[in-house]
Design an enzyme around this catalytic site. Sequence first.
Site, short mmCIF file in Angstrom:
data_model
loop_
_atom_site.label_atom_id
_atom_site.label_comp_id
_atom_site.label_asym_id
_atom_site.label_seq_id
_atom_site.Cartn_x
_atom_site.Cartn_y
_atom_site.Cartn_z
N GLU A 51 4.28 -16.51 2.10
CA GLU A 51 3.53 -16.50 0.85
C GLU A 51 2.85 -15.14 0.85
OE1 GLU A 51 3.40 -18.61 -1.60
OE2 GLU A 51 4.61 -20.18 -0.69
N TYR A 68 -4.68 -14.72 2.51
CA TYR A 68 -3.36 -14.14 2.77
C TYR A 68 -3.37 -13.27 4.01
CZ TYR A 68 0.32 -10.60 2.51
OH TYR A 68 1.33 -9.72 2.83
N LYS A 91 -1.49 -13.67 7.70
CA LYS A 91 -0.56 -12.68 8.26
C LYS A 91 -1.07 -12.17 9.60
CE LYS A 91 2.73 -11.12 6.69
NZ LYS A 91 4.15 -11.55 6.76
N THR A 104 1.80 -6.65 7.22
CA THR A 104 1.12 -5.89 6.16
C THR A 104 -0.05 -5.08 6.71
OG1 THR A 104 -0.25 -6.18 4.20
CG2 THR A 104 -0.21 -8.02 5.70
N ASP A 105 -0.40 -4.02 5.99
CA ASP A 105 -1.58 -3.23 6.37
C ASP A 105 -2.88 -3.99 6.09
OD1 ASP A 105 -1.56 -3.09 3.58
OD2 ASP A 105 -1.66 -0.91 3.48
N GLU A 106 -2.79 -5.09 5.29
CA GLU A 106 -4.01 -5.81 4.92
C GLU A 106 -4.69 -6.47 6.11
OE1 GLU A 106 -4.10 -8.13 1.40
OE2 GLU A 106 -2.71 -6.83 0.34
N TYR A 116 -8.63 -5.08 -12.36
CA TYR A 116 -9.75 -5.78 -11.73
C TYR A 116 -10.93 -4.83 -11.48
CZ TYR A 116 -6.27 -9.39 -10.44
OH TYR A 116 -5.29 -10.35 -10.44
N ILE A 121 11.16 -7.78 -1.11
CA ILE A 121 11.59 -6.84 -0.06
C ILE A 121 12.84 -7.39 0.62
CG2 ILE A 121 10.92 -5.62 2.04
CD1 ILE A 121 7.97 -5.96 1.13
N THR A 165 3.11 -21.80 5.73
CA THR A 165 4.31 -20.94 5.85
C THR A 165 4.06 -19.77 6.79
OG1 THR A 165 5.35 -21.54 3.77
CG2 THR A 165 5.73 -19.30 4.55
P1 NAD Z 1 7.93 -12.28 -1.88
O1 NAD Z 1 6.81 -13.22 -2.19
O2 NAD Z 1 8.55 -11.50 -2.97
O3 NAD Z 1 9.11 -13.10 -1.17
C1 NAD Z 1 8.86 -14.05 -0.18
C2 NAD Z 1 10.15 -14.84 0.06
O4 NAD Z 1 9.90 -15.80 1.11
C3 NAD Z 1 10.63 -15.63 -1.16
O5 NAD Z 1 12.02 -15.45 -1.34
C4 NAD Z 1 10.31 -17.07 -0.81
O6 NAD Z 1 11.19 -18.02 -1.40
C5 NAD Z 1 10.42 -17.06 0.72
N1 NAD Z 1 9.62 -18.12 1.35
C6 NAD Z 1 8.32 -18.42 1.10
N2 NAD Z 1 7.95 -19.49 1.83
C7 NAD Z 1 9.02 -19.84 2.58
C8 NAD Z 1 9.26 -20.86 3.55
N3 NAD Z 1 8.31 -21.77 3.87
N4 NAD Z 1 10.46 -20.92 4.13
C9 NAD Z 1 11.45 -20.04 3.81
N5 NAD Z 1 11.29 -19.08 2.88
C10 NAD Z 1 10.09 -18.98 2.28
O7 NAD Z 1 7.37 -11.34 -0.73
P2 NAD Z 1 7.62 -9.78 -0.48
O8 NAD Z 1 6.68 -9.00 -1.29
O9 NAD Z 1 9.07 -9.51 -0.53
O10 NAD Z 1 7.11 -9.67 1.04
C11 NAD Z 1 8.00 -9.93 2.11
C12 NAD Z 1 7.25 -9.77 3.42
O11 NAD Z 1 6.75 -8.45 3.54
C13 NAD Z 1 6.03 -10.69 3.55
O12 NAD Z 1 5.99 -11.16 4.89
C14 NAD Z 1 4.85 -9.81 3.24
O13 NAD Z 1 3.70 -10.24 3.92
C15 NAD Z 1 5.35 -8.47 3.77
N6 NAD Z 1 4.79 -7.28 3.09
C16 NAD Z 1 4.85 -7.16 1.71
C17 NAD Z 1 4.38 -6.00 1.11
C18 NAD Z 1 4.45 -5.80 -0.40
O14 NAD Z 1 3.89 -4.84 -0.91
N7 NAD Z 1 5.12 -6.67 -1.14
C19 NAD Z 1 3.84 -4.97 1.89
C20 NAD Z 1 3.77 -5.14 3.27
C21 NAD Z 1 4.27 -6.29 3.86
O1 DAU Z 2 -0.92 -3.71 1.22
C1 DAU Z 2 0.23 -4.51 1.34
C2 DAU Z 2 0.09 -5.71 0.44
O2 DAU Z 2 0.29 -5.23 -0.89
C3 DAU Z 2 1.10 -6.81 0.75
O3 DAU Z 2 0.84 -7.32 2.03
C4 DAU Z 2 1.02 -7.94 -0.28
O4 DAU Z 2 2.04 -8.89 -0.03
C5 DAU Z 2 1.21 -7.34 -1.65
O5 DAU Z 2 1.04 -8.35 -2.62
C6 DAU Z 2 0.22 -6.20 -1.90
O6 DAU Z 2 -1.14 -6.73 -1.97
P1 DAU Z 2 -2.19 -6.19 -3.06
O7 DAU Z 2 -3.21 -7.24 -3.27
O8 DAU Z 2 -2.65 -4.82 -2.73
O9 DAU Z 2 -1.17 -6.08 -4.32
P2 DAU Z 2 -1.35 -6.43 -5.87
O10 DAU Z 2 -0.15 -5.89 -6.58
O11 DAU Z 2 -1.69 -7.86 -6.08
O12 DAU Z 2 -2.62 -5.58 -6.30
C7 DAU Z 2 -2.64 -4.17 -6.16
C8 DAU Z 2 -4.00 -3.69 -6.60
O13 DAU Z 2 -4.12 -3.89 -8.01
C9 DAU Z 2 -5.14 -4.46 -5.98
O14 DAU Z 2 -6.24 -3.58 -5.73
C10 DAU Z 2 -5.53 -5.48 -7.05
C11 DAU Z 2 -5.22 -4.75 -8.33
N1 DAU Z 2 -4.76 -5.62 -9.45
C12 DAU Z 2 -3.75 -6.50 -9.23
C13 DAU Z 2 -3.32 -7.33 -10.24
C14 DAU Z 2 -2.22 -8.34 -10.00
C15 DAU Z 2 -5.35 -5.49 -10.71
O15 DAU Z 2 -6.26 -4.65 -10.90
N2 DAU Z 2 -4.91 -6.30 -11.70
C16 DAU Z 2 -3.92 -7.23 -11.54
O16 DAU Z 2 -3.61 -7.99 -12.50
#
Ligand code: NAD
Ligand code: DAU
Length: 355
Positions: free
Chosen positions: A84, A155, A159, A130-132, A212, A12, A100
């Site tokens: 993370e 996780y 958060k 996150t919504d989690e 899963y 993101i 972190t």
């Molecule tokens: P990501 O794992 O792709 O990226 C995380 C980034 O943070 C990486 O570039 C990593 O190098 C950096 N990082 C990790 N530890 C660090 C540290 N100690 N110091 C400095 N940098 C560090 O994550 P993402 O999916 O892009 O998520 C970004 C943010 O959005 C997170 O806070 C996550 O909780 C939140 N979020 C993600 C989702 C989703 O669906 N991916 C949804 C809602 C909220």
């Molecule tokens: O809801 C927001 C969150 O969405 C963010 O805060 C997290 O950073 C982001 O990783 C994501 O979390 P989820 O656990 O929902 O995402 P993930 O892509 O890991 O999994 C999505 C759904 O798919 C979940 O119900 C688990 C399932 N899954 C995931 C993987 C990796 C599978 O069934 N098989 C898989 O191999």
Amino acid sequence: MNLMITGGAGFIGANLVLHWLQHHPDDLVINFDALTYAGNLENLAEVKNHPKYRFVLGDLRNPADISKTFSKYHVDAVIHLAAESHVDRSIYGPADFIETNISGTFNLLETARDYWKTDLSAHRFLHVSTDEVYGSLGSCGKFLETTPYAPNSPYSASKAASDHLVRAWHHTYKMNMLTTNCSNNYGPFQFPEKLLPLLINNCLQNLYIPVYGDGKNIRDWLFVKDHCEALDCVFHSGKSGETYNIGGGNEWSNIDIVRYVCKELDQRLGRSKENSCEKLITFVQDRPGHDLRYAIDASKIKTELNWTPRHTFGEGLSKTIEWYLGHQNWIKDITSGTYREYYELQYGGQNSDAV
Ligand code: NAD
Ligand code: DAU
């Protein structure tokens, strides 16, 4: 404005850095990132020499890295994404998540408080969450900003803790803070440990698609560029001390979204029914503590800040699939090396070619 984006080399974060440079050409964007396995500067190759972009290799766990960055770049505002972020990894190794997501956020808040102390209200700090944190829903209802926190994984607990720190720093020190809680994002640059990029990559590699449990868990999917627009909107128009839920209003069970993506891939890859990606679907052991359903009620951000997602799911998914098909070297580079170790640990024994 000199804006520090933490985690700008991640999924993101990279989308947000690109969004910001395009839409706010007067701002200097400082990307502070430790480049963990999830951080990838390739995501930002097109702006690496942009006059308004700087990269700092820094770790939130090290307060000196943060304070040096504030001093060097006279940071005016922060959007905090570094974390993370993968639930499965948090189950294997929660320590990094505590360090972190909780201690790192604490270090960042304390540096900002110190550096901005002469006028705390003049400096915005947007915490991206996150919504989690709200836990798991049954078959009805949606998460509101007032829903009590009930995180279920290491996780989401980390958060949730960071959200509470942000809330307390606003309440106690009167810092100008905002928090957003967003649903599942998808789009370019997502690391292939998360469901959608893992599924696309596995189809391309003819590897089995691990679903899963019974595949009936539900997520609310939002295109990452819509999330970036929402963050921009909250940063500029949100009310200090408030939290805003962001979501796509787009719920899918895992098995349905997997089948849908398989169909889209079959069309683009010219696969016949016999050779369909769907044949790769394999039900595997469930994630421990797997939350059943997430769904966001985004009416607050819609009515108060006038934000709604601009992409339909069909549009966002097409763009995402096209991006992954067009960037197979990007996937190849990051799925070599340590990714293989992770994959073996998570899906071990079942990661051989499926067909
Ligand atoms: P990501 O794992 O792709 O990226 C995380 C980034 O943070 C990486 O570039 C990593 O190098 C950096 N990082 C990790 N530890 C660090 C540290 N100690 N110091 C400095 N940098 C560090 O994550 P993402 O999916 O892009 O998520 C970004 C943010 O959005 C997170 O806070 C996550 O909780 C939140 N979020 C993600 C989702 C989703 O669906 N991916 C949804 C809602 C909220
Ligand atoms: O809801 C927001 C969150 O969405 C963010 O805060 C997290 O950073 C982001 O990783 C994501 O979390 P989820 O656990 O929902 O995402 P993930 O892509 O890991 O999994 C999505 C759904 O798919 C979940 O119900 C688990 C399932 N899954 C995931 C993987 C990796 C599978 O069934 N098989 C898989 O191999």
